[in-house]
Design a protein around this motif. Structure first.
Motif, PDB file in Angstrom:
ATOM      1  N   MET A 135       0.885  -1.153   0.065  1.00 41.96           N
ATOM      2  CA  MET A 135      -0.049   0.082  -0.122  1.00 41.96           C
ATOM      3  C   MET A 135       1.002   1.060   0.003  1.00 41.96           C
ATOM      4  SD  MET A 135      -3.259  -1.500   0.537  1.00 41.96           S
ATOM      5  CE  MET A 135      -4.086  -0.674   1.962  1.00 41.96           C
TER       6      MET A 135
ATOM      7  N   TRP B 258     -11.582   0.461   7.337  1.00 43.66           N
ATOM      8  CA  TRP B 258     -11.075   1.813   7.013  1.00 43.66           C
ATOM      9  C   TRP B 258      -9.845   1.790   6.520  1.00 43.66           C
ATOM     10  CZ3 TRP B 258      -6.931   3.792  10.616  1.00 43.66           C
ATOM     11  CH2 TRP B 258      -6.326   5.045  10.407  1.00 43.66           C
ATOM     12  N   ASN B 259      -8.794   0.806   6.576  1.00 41.46           N
ATOM     13  CA  ASN B 259      -7.592   1.237   5.952  1.00 41.46           C
ATOM     14  C   ASN B 259      -6.914  -0.234   5.415  1.00 41.46           C
ATOM     15  OD1 ASN B 259      -6.657   0.065   8.269  1.00 41.46           O
ATOM     16  ND2 ASN B 259      -5.123   1.821   8.518  1.00 41.46           N
ATOM     17  N   ASP B 260      -7.711  -1.249   5.437  1.00 46.24           N
ATOM     18  CA  ASP B 260      -6.996  -2.444   4.906  1.00 46.24           C
ATOM     19  C   ASP B 260      -7.483  -2.473   3.481  1.00 46.24           C
ATOM     20  OD1 ASP B 260      -5.283  -4.238   6.699  1.00 46.24           O
ATOM     21  OD2 ASP B 260      -6.670  -2.857   7.793  1.00 46.24           O
ATOM     22  N   VAL B 261      -8.248  -1.815   2.915  1.00 47.71           N
ATOM     23  CA  VAL B 261      -8.306  -1.565   1.377  1.00 47.71           C
ATOM     24  C   VAL B 261      -8.506  -0.164   1.228  1.00 47.71           C
ATOM     25  CG1 VAL B 261     -11.080  -1.882   1.334  1.00 47.71           C
ATOM     26  CG2 VAL B 261      -9.682  -2.532  -0.628  1.00 47.71           C
ATOM     27  N   GLU B 262      -7.837   0.239   0.104  1.00 55.37           N
ATOM     28  CA  GLU B 262      -8.179   1.638  -0.082  1.00 55.37           C
ATOM     29  C   GLU B 262      -8.674   2.186  -1.534  1.00 55.37           C
ATOM     30  OE1 GLU B 262      -4.096   2.941   1.112  1.00 55.37           O
ATOM     31  OE2 GLU B 262      -4.558   2.597   3.127  1.00 55.37           O
TER      32      GLU B 262
ATOM     33  N   LYS C 122     -12.309  -1.318  12.605  1.00 54.99           N
ATOM     34  CA  LYS C 122     -11.530  -0.676  12.356  1.00 54.99           C
ATOM     35  C   LYS C 122     -10.761  -1.231  10.772  1.00 54.99           C
ATOM     36  CE  LYS C 122      -7.043  -0.583  11.162  1.00 54.99           C
ATOM     37  NZ  LYS C 122      -6.150  -1.268  10.555  1.00 54.99           N
ATOM     38  N   LEU C 123     -10.887  -2.283  10.701  1.00 48.59           N
ATOM     39  CA  LEU C 123      -9.929  -2.889   9.452  1.00 48.59           C
ATOM     40  C   LEU C 123     -10.605  -2.202   8.169  1.00 48.59           C
ATOM     41  CD1 LEU C 123      -9.586  -6.366  10.601  1.00 48.59           C
ATOM     42  CD2 LEU C 123      -7.827  -4.539  10.753  1.00 48.59           C
TER      43      LEU C 123
ATOM     44  N   ILE D 104      -1.125   3.104   6.183  1.00 46.51           N
ATOM     45  CA  ILE D 104      -1.168   2.050   7.399  1.00 46.51           C
ATOM     46  C   ILE D 104      -1.936   1.170   7.089  1.00 46.51           C
ATOM     47  CG2 ILE D 104      -1.694   2.353   9.794  1.00 46.51           C
ATOM     48  CD1 ILE D 104      -2.049   5.501   9.595  1.00 46.51           C
ATOM     49  N   SER D 105      -1.666   0.107   7.721  1.00 47.33           N
ATOM     50  CA  SER D 105      -2.585  -1.069   7.385  1.00 47.33           C
ATOM     51  C   SER D 105      -2.414  -2.284   8.666  1.00 47.33           C
ATOM     52  CB  SER D 105      -2.138  -1.957   6.263  1.00 47.33           C
ATOM     53  OG  SER D 105      -2.398  -3.352   6.175  1.00 47.33           O
TER      54      SER D 105
END
Ligand code: SF4
Lengths: 67, 715
Positions: free
Chosen positions: A32, B552-556, B549-550, A64-65
């Motif tokens: 990412m 939110w930012n584990d796919v963009e 939370k995942l 961030i991930s």
């Protein structure tokens, strides 16, 4: 030695150095990423074709991930 | 004994009938109170004030716990509570990750409030049954289960002598018992712990959901801080919620939520394979990435990478996880990252030879039970993961405390005599799993290990004269909670992200390592302080809502890179605001979102202060979190550390012994951390002692009389 800057680190410049080569040299394996060369965004599809010149300022922003 | 026979042995202690009611704009407008000492059951109204100031989820938990306890209440006093609350968004099915419950209690590890975020169907079913939160107080005399029947509108307390305690059996038994038929099993959810939760301070709660495809009960964990130990201390075997189908949240604008959900689902379909591979690997996709960046804790956080990484690489997990099945821990979660290993044959312990389903392992579990203990064996990690879950203990705390013990063993602080024969050296997987079985049996050295690192340090110092300073340096705990699995040595901001948390070092408040260490995006103290304000506040918001939370930012989104602040994933933040407004009919913006969290965050800090903690000294970190404690640690990365001496401190390392260099670097790193505390406290509106300033509380609208009473004398 000709060089570039990658995230404020000095890296030796190489002939035909593209973004993928830089990621390899820096061992940036995270997927990412947002890459900018001298402030200009480089899209993922263009990593191979984007050649970087000496003194370029490269930013490889890791998002961030997980966590 | 079959489940009907077990049920026939139940003794009804109390039943309570109530009107089922409807959910309105995300709220049922009442909470359920159960007292196990006197078997009282009652409903309490949710006031507008509560919604305005505390929103829901963790906010409701904190408010109810504050009102129910005194500053001196201990975790094992009957007065302590376990509060479970899903939050106003919790239970919707049109956007990924909206089925989380927030659990709040006083922790046996930290003596302050702990909050833990967990999947499974219980939270939504509690809401469908008519309650925004469940508050359990008191202690039963014998083992009980609490049943919340959202079909019939009845709450019951029953003695339940025959059911198992270990979760993988108990959750199956109760699901069988309370589902009217096989196709209704997915409308039963069970909260339980396990045998090791009874005998340790690191107990978890397992929240179940029934996986219709596999025809198996699955378990998700409220892992941190020992809430499972509180459950068993109250003699609760389980809490069961029964739903009468999926109820709508009666939201104001369903179309707006659906539109956000459709966009998100498209991202998952099109981008996940190239981004985090959550559907195939879950969070275990991070293992080798962390290793590559020297962040994967190895041998009690001494190092950040290891040559045997290939044995626990994400490709190994991918091949072990069952693929192409829906693995969402709530309905509608297209991120579907709750991966599982099916048909795993156990090699040790009371269930040896059984073929079981194992939920996970997730990244934290691989780091904790594996690399941090110097164990690079996938099957061991799966086995230990299974036993942690069914015994009801936290994989993170167990991993970190075992790693601590292994270092103590190798340093000669403990030995075979003290451990009762366990050779707790790094890499000894047989000793590690036996330690866990001992914990479940409440025997031998397992009982000592179950105290957690903070209490073990005291015990070893008092009983065996062990060097407390060394143990304080290497014992990876802060506030009494064990660290989660990231090496923070090279990221000052993450050191704050761990040790400046309200509950202790869990990364769910802030994960800033890439921003700080790799991207160098936050070089100044002010930059780091800004990040340590924004991210903890933003991430607190998930816990108020019932969100995971995942997603939110584990796919963009595909154009995320082109936005002003890609690290914040602006499009997803906008989705969350749209969804909150669409559920509640309110009209908040980005600023108010952070304000909502700030109110609750400052309330939690004040709660800690009220209990005699929550000050600057409690935000201190073990030195291992900041730099090399030992000679071998320094020398393993001497090039890096020598460079830091030269460039950051202007000290020429040449001619200096490693001991001298360790000491100089330490002084520098400790000073940096103090400066960080100054900057963060200022940004958060706190005094230099870490106390919320009255002016700040007024500013954010949290100047409640009970809060002012605590902070006023400390201004
Ligand atoms: S993203 Fe994963 S952990 Fe979060 S709700 Fe979905 S399946 Fe559960």
């Amino acid at each position: 030695m000709k060089k570039i800057t990658v995230n404020d680190n000095i890296l030796k410049w190489e002939e035909n150095m593209n973004i993928n080569v830089i990621l390899q040299r820096m061992n940036y394996t995270f997927r990412m990423l947002v890459v900018k060369v001298d402030g200009k965004l480089v899209k993922k599809n263009d990593y191979n074709s984007t050649i970087v010149y000496p003194d370029s300022d490269v930013k490889v922003i890791h998002l961030i991930s997980g966590g | 004994m079959n489940t009907s026979e077990m049920k026939s042995k139940h003794k009804l202690l109390k039943d309570y009938s109530y009107e089922l009611g409807e959910i309105e704009k995300g709220y049922t407008n009442r909470t359920l109170y159960v007292n196990l000492s006197n078997n009282e059951i009652k409903e309490k109204p949710v006031t507008q004030f509560m919604k305005d100031k505390f929103i829901g989820g963790k906010g409701f938990g904190l408010k109810l716990l504050w009102d129910a306890t005194k500053p001196q209440t201990k975790w094992d006093d009957p007065e302590n509570e376990i509060i479970i609350s899903p939050g106003p968004i919790g239970g919707i099915t049109q956007y990924a990750g909206a089925g989380k419950s927030l659990v709040v209690s006083l922790s046996p590890l930290t003596d302050i409030v702990i909050d833990s975020n967990v999947g499974g169907y219980f939270g939504p079913f509690l809401k469908f049954a008519g309650f925004d939160a469940l508050e359990i107080q008191g202690k039963a005399e014998k083992d009980v289960i609490v049943i919340i029947d959202g079909k019939e509108g009845v709450v019951r307390i029953e003695e339940a002598p025959e059911e198992a305690v270990d979760s993988h059996i108990l959750a199956e038994q109760l699901t069988d018992m309370y589902a009217k038929s096989e196709n209704k099993k997915n409308f039963v959810s069970v909260v339980s712990a396990g045998l090791a939760a009874e005998n340790s301070n690191i107990g978890v709660l397992n929240f179940s959901f029934y996986d219709k495809k596999r025809k198996k009960v699955r378990l998700k964990q409220a892992g941190r801080g020992g809430i499972g130990s509180v459950l068993r201390n109250k003699k609760i075997k389980a809490i069961v919620a029964i739903a009468d189908g999926i109820k709508p949240n009666n939201v104001v604008d369903l179309d707006a939520i659906k539109e956000c959900g459709a966009r998100f689902n498209k991202e998952m379909r099109e981008l996940d394979d190239d981004q985090c591979r959550m559907k195939k690997e879950g969070t275990a996709h991070l293992v080798e990435i962390m290793d590559d960046y020297d962040l994967l804790p190895t041998k009690n956080f001494k190092y950040g990478s290891h040559k045997d990484i290939m044995n626990i690489h994400s490709s190994v997990w991918r091949s072990k996880f069952t693929q192409n099945v829906f693995d969402g821990c709530w309905i509608g979660c297209t991120m579907s990252c709750a991966k599982a290993v099916d048909g795993f044959e156990l090699k040790t312990g009371p269930y040896k030879g059984d073929k079981v389903i194992v939920d996970g392992p997730e990244y934290e579990t691989v780091g904790g039970l594996g690399s941090n203990c110097g164990i690079f064996d996938a099957d061991h990690i799966i086995e230990a993961n299974f036993y942690c879950d069914t015994y009801g203990i936290d994989t993170i705390s167990f991993g970190t405390l075992t790693a601590f013990l292994m270092e103590c063993y190798e340093a000669g602080i403990i030995n075979k005599e003290i451990t009762g024969g366990l050779e707790l050296t790094f890499g000894n997987k047989d000793a590690a799993i036996e330690l866990m079985h001992q914990m479940a049996r409440g025997e031998d050295f397992g009982v000592i290990a179950g105290l957690g690192i903070r209490k073990m340090k005291k015990y070893f110092a008092e009983k065996y004269g062990a060097d407390i300073n060394f143990m304080n340096d290497i014992g990876m705990e802060n506030k009494g909670l064990e660290y989660s699995q990231y090496v923070s040595k090279e990221s000052l901001a993450q050191q704050g992200g761990y040790a400046m948390t309200n509950k202790g070092p869990q990364h769910d408040e802030a994960w800033l390592i890439f921003m700080d260490m790799v991207n160098k995006q936050i070089p100044t103290f002010e930059d780091k302080a800004e990040a340590l304000h924004y991210f903890p506040m933003f991430r607190t918001w998930f816990g108020l809502m019932g969100l995971c939370k995942l997603p939110w930012n584990d796919v963009e989104p595909v154009n995320n890179a082109e936005t002003d602040e890609p690290a914040k994933v602006p499009e997803h933040v906008a989705n969350y605001i749209t969804i909150f407004n669409a559920v509640t009919g309110l009209n908040i913006d980005k600023k108010e979102m952070i304000r909502q969290s700030e109110r609750v965050y400052n309330f939690q800090r004040t709660f800690n202060i009220r209990r005699g903690y929550g000050l600057r000294k409690h935000d201190a970190q073990p030195y291992r979190a900041a730099g090399p404690v030992t000679i071998e640690e320094y020398e393993s990365r001497s090039e890096r550390y020598d460079k830091q001496l030269l460039e950051n401190i202007d000290v020429n390392p040449e001619g200096k012994s490693t001991e001298e260099k360790v000491a100089i670097l330490r002084k520098y790193k400790e000073d940096m951390y103090e400066q960080l505390l100054d900057a963060v406290y200022q940004r958060r509106g706190w005094t230099q002692n870490g106390v919320p300033k009255i002016s700040h509380l007024k500013d954010i609208g949290m100047d409640l009389p009970e809060v002012l009473e605590i902070v006023e004398p400390l201004q």
